[in-house]
Design a protein around this motif. Structure first.
Motif, PDB file in Angstrom:
ATOM      1  N   MET A   1       1.044  -1.450  -0.018  1.00 36.92           N
ATOM      2  CA  MET A   1      -0.297   0.569   0.266  1.00 36.92           C
ATOM      3  C   MET A   1       1.005   1.239   0.083  1.00 36.92           C
ATOM      4  N   SER A   2       0.246   2.477  -0.446  1.00 38.01           N
ATOM      5  CA  SER A   2       1.135   3.536  -0.970  1.00 38.01           C
ATOM      6  C   SER A   2       1.240   4.507   0.610  1.00 38.01           C
ATOM      7  N   TYR A   3       2.311   5.582   0.700  1.00 41.28           N
ATOM      8  CA  TYR A   3       2.234   5.820   2.258  1.00 41.28           C
ATOM      9  C   TYR A   3       0.965   6.475   1.650  1.00 41.28           C
ATOM     10  N   GLU A   4       0.617   7.084   0.833  1.00 35.25           N
ATOM     11  CA  GLU A   4      -0.399   8.903   1.453  1.00 35.25           C
ATOM     12  C   GLU A   4      -2.018   7.445   1.239  1.00 35.25           C
ATOM     13  N   GLU A   5      -2.351   6.338   0.513  1.00 33.22           N
ATOM     14  CA  GLU A   5      -3.320   5.402   1.128  1.00 33.22           C
ATOM     15  C   GLU A   5      -3.540   5.038   2.137  1.00 33.22           C
ATOM     16  N   TYR A   6      -2.278   4.817   3.087  1.00 36.64           N
ATOM     17  CA  TYR A   6      -2.164   4.781   4.916  1.00 36.64           C
ATOM     18  C   TYR A   6      -2.715   5.107   5.182  1.00 36.64           C
ATOM     19  N   ILE A   7      -2.083   7.144   4.853  1.00 37.67           N
ATOM     20  CA  ILE A   7      -2.282   8.332   5.790  1.00 37.67           C
ATOM     21  C   ILE A   7      -4.460   8.454   5.762  1.00 37.67           C
ATOM     22  N   GLN A   8      -4.744   8.256   3.978  1.00 38.13           N
ATOM     23  CA  GLN A   8      -5.951   8.910   3.939  1.00 38.13           C
ATOM     24  C   GLN A   8      -6.803   7.291   4.482  1.00 38.13           C
ATOM     25  N   THR A   9      -6.480   6.969   4.967  1.00 35.38           N
ATOM     26  CA  THR A   9      -7.456   5.641   5.800  1.00 35.38           C
ATOM     27  C   THR A   9      -7.016   5.920   6.789  1.00 35.38           C
ATOM     28  N   LYS A  10      -5.578   5.833   7.555  1.00 31.94           N
ATOM     29  CA  LYS A  10      -5.310   6.567   9.160  1.00 31.94           C
ATOM     30  C   LYS A  10      -6.515   7.558  10.065  1.00 31.94           C
ATOM     31  N   ILE A  11      -7.079   8.207   8.641  1.00 31.21           N
ATOM     32  CA  ILE A  11      -7.496   9.687   9.286  1.00 31.21           C
ATOM     33  C   ILE A  11      -8.979   8.970   9.233  1.00 31.21           C
ATOM     34  N   LEU A  12      -9.375   7.843   8.169  1.00 26.21           N
ATOM     35  CA  LEU A  12     -10.615   8.061   8.335  1.00 26.21           C
ATOM     36  C   LEU A  12     -11.214   7.075   8.698  1.00 26.21           C
ATOM     37  N   VAL A  13     -10.309   5.824   9.969  1.00 24.10           N
ATOM     38  CA  VAL A  13     -11.374   5.292  11.317  1.00 24.10           C
ATOM     39  C   VAL A  13     -10.390   6.338  12.350  1.00 24.10           C
ATOM     40  N   ARG A  14      -9.669   6.583  11.906  1.00 22.44           N
ATOM     41  CA  ARG A  14      -9.077   7.414  13.505  1.00 22.44           C
ATOM     42  C   ARG A  14      -9.530   7.028  14.730  1.00 22.44           C
ATOM     43  N   LYS A  15     -11.183   7.367  14.613  1.00 27.93           N
ATOM     44  CA  LYS A  15     -12.031   6.927  15.600  1.00 27.93           C
ATOM     45  C   LYS A  15     -11.858   5.463  16.295  1.00 27.93           C
ATOM     46  N   LEU A  16     -11.494   4.777  15.914  1.00 25.36           N
ATOM     47  CA  LEU A  16     -10.614   3.290  16.854  1.00 25.36           C
ATOM     48  C   LEU A  16      -9.705   3.539  17.502  1.00 25.36           C
ATOM     49  N   ASP A  17      -8.935   4.557  17.239  1.00 24.85           N
ATOM     50  CA  ASP A  17      -8.024   5.194  18.671  1.00 24.85           C
ATOM     51  C   ASP A  17      -8.954   5.474  19.976  1.00 24.85           C
ATOM     52  N   SER A  18      -9.841   5.775  20.078  1.00 18.24           N
ATOM     53  CA  SER A  18     -10.364   5.249  21.500  1.00 18.24           C
ATOM     54  C   SER A  18     -11.568   4.637  21.666  1.00 18.24           C
ATOM     55  N   PHE A  19     -11.911   2.934  20.376  1.00 19.74           N
ATOM     56  CA  PHE A  19     -13.149   2.258  20.565  1.00 19.74           C
ATOM     57  C   PHE A  19     -12.446   1.332  22.404  1.00 19.74           C
ATOM     58  N   ASN A  20     -11.490   0.775  22.634  1.00 20.49           N
ATOM     59  CA  ASN A  20     -11.529   0.604  24.532  1.00 20.49           C
ATOM     60  C   ASN A  20      -9.947   1.075  25.413  1.00 20.49           C
ATOM     61  N   ASN A  21     -10.011   2.173  24.709  1.00 22.47           N
ATOM     62  CA  ASN A  21      -8.684   3.497  25.869  1.00 22.47           C
ATOM     63  C   ASN A  21      -7.754   2.066  24.852  1.00 22.47           C
ATOM     64  N   ASN A  22      -7.508   1.782  24.247  1.00 21.33           N
ATOM     65  CA  ASN A  22      -5.557   1.386  23.405  1.00 21.33           C
ATOM     66  C   ASN A  22      -6.112   1.777  22.284  1.00 21.33           C
ATOM     67  N   VAL A  23      -4.944   2.334  21.654  1.00 23.16           N
ATOM     68  CA  VAL A  23      -4.359   2.762  20.086  1.00 23.16           C
ATOM     69  C   VAL A  23      -3.950   1.292  19.393  1.00 23.16           C
ATOM     70  N   PRO A  24      -5.107   0.752  18.381  1.00 18.47           N
ATOM     71  CA  PRO A  24      -4.365  -0.484  17.752  1.00 18.47           C
ATOM     72  C   PRO A  24      -3.106  -0.386  17.941  1.00 18.47           C
ATOM     73  N   GLU A  25      -2.614  -2.448  17.495  1.00 16.61           N
ATOM     74  CA  GLU A  25      -1.886  -2.134  17.293  1.00 16.61           C
ATOM     75  C   GLU A  25      -1.886  -2.275  15.540  1.00 16.61           C
ATOM     76  N   GLU A  26      -0.562  -1.751  15.291  1.00 20.74           N
ATOM     77  CA  GLU A  26      -0.724  -2.384  13.795  1.00 20.74           C
ATOM     78  C   GLU A  26       0.677  -3.055  13.117  1.00 20.74           C
ATOM     79  N   PHE A  27       0.198  -3.637  11.950  1.00 16.94           N
ATOM     80  CA  PHE A  27       0.649  -4.347  11.596  1.00 16.94           C
ATOM     81  C   PHE A  27       1.182  -4.368   9.639  1.00 16.94           C
ATOM     82  N   ILE A  28       2.101  -4.567   9.735  1.00 18.92           N
ATOM     83  CA  ILE A  28       2.199  -4.779   7.654  1.00 18.92           C
ATOM     84  C   ILE A  28       2.454  -5.855   7.343  1.00 18.92           C
TER      85      ILE A  28
END
Length: 209
Positions: free
Chosen positions: A181-208
């Motif tokens: 995935m391109s870095y641009e698509e990654y950033i746009q995706t992260k912005i779109l789903v950023r509310k998941l960061d507060s789902f359970n008071n833990n920022v999701p771990e990320e895997f590549i």
């Protein structure tokens, strides 16, 4: 450092030479200003048929906020290993450590007509597949469908879907991104789903992977 009128091209003037970074674009403002910061650049380089990521962090100060300016054309398989090295250096610092210093990705904010910043200080990256027993969300390159524990969901509906599930115990979330995935698509995706960061008071771990 100078920004062009389209705020998608960042210029770095060093030793009389001009270098440029094409920034990702987004129409969402997350953070509009960061003070007391150091810039770090990851350039797109082409060598024959190979693509390379070249890091310039010579102006970075460990106790400041770090802003990572990364070329949007680079694939995650080249970007994230370099980001992990930078994170490790800052996290392991003892003598000049500043617990309040944050890390941000920069992007071109088409709403604010300026630079925008996405915080990622608390994100932990892993190269490879996650273990089972968690909510695993997979993002594929250039695909609007996301796999949530094997079920296909429209990317734009992901956050509302996750919050709609009745969990007995809220699970940890693991985000898995296509390594190509391109870095641009990654950033746009992260912005779109950023509310998941507060789902359970833990920022999701990320895997590549």
């Amino acid at each position: 450092m100078k920004y062009c009128s389209l705020i998608a091209l960042l210029f770095l003037f060093s030793c009389g030479n001009k270098e440029d970074i094409l920034l990702p674009k987004s129409d969402v403002t997350i953070v509009s200003d960061v003070v007391d910061h150091s810039p770090i650049y990851i350039f797109f380089r082409a060598k024959g048929k190979d693509t390379l990521a070249e890091v310039n962090r010579k102006n970075s100060i460990i106790s400041t906020n770090w802003i990572l300016n990364i070329d949007k054309r680079l694939p995650l398989r080249l970007v994230i290993p370099e980001v992990m090295k930078l994170q490790e250096k800052k996290r392991n610092e003892v003598a000049h450590k500043n617990e309040l210093a944050e890390n941000y990705y920069s992007y071109a904010d088409s709403i604010g007509k300026n630079m925008g910043f996405l915080p990622f200080t608390k994100v932990y990256y892993t190269i490879g597949e996650p273990a089972g027993g968690y909510m695993i969300i997979r993002f594929k390159k250039r695909n609007d469908l996301v796999l949530v524990d094997g079920k296909e969901i429209q990317k734009k509906e992901l956050v509302s879907y996750v919050y709609s599930i009745a969990h007995v115990v809220q699970p940890r979330i693991f985000l898995v991104f296509d390594k190509n995935m391109s870095y641009e698509e990654y950033i746009q995706t992260k912005i779109l789903v950023r509310k998941l960061d507060s789902f359970n008071n833990n920022v999701p771990e990320e895997f590549i992977y």
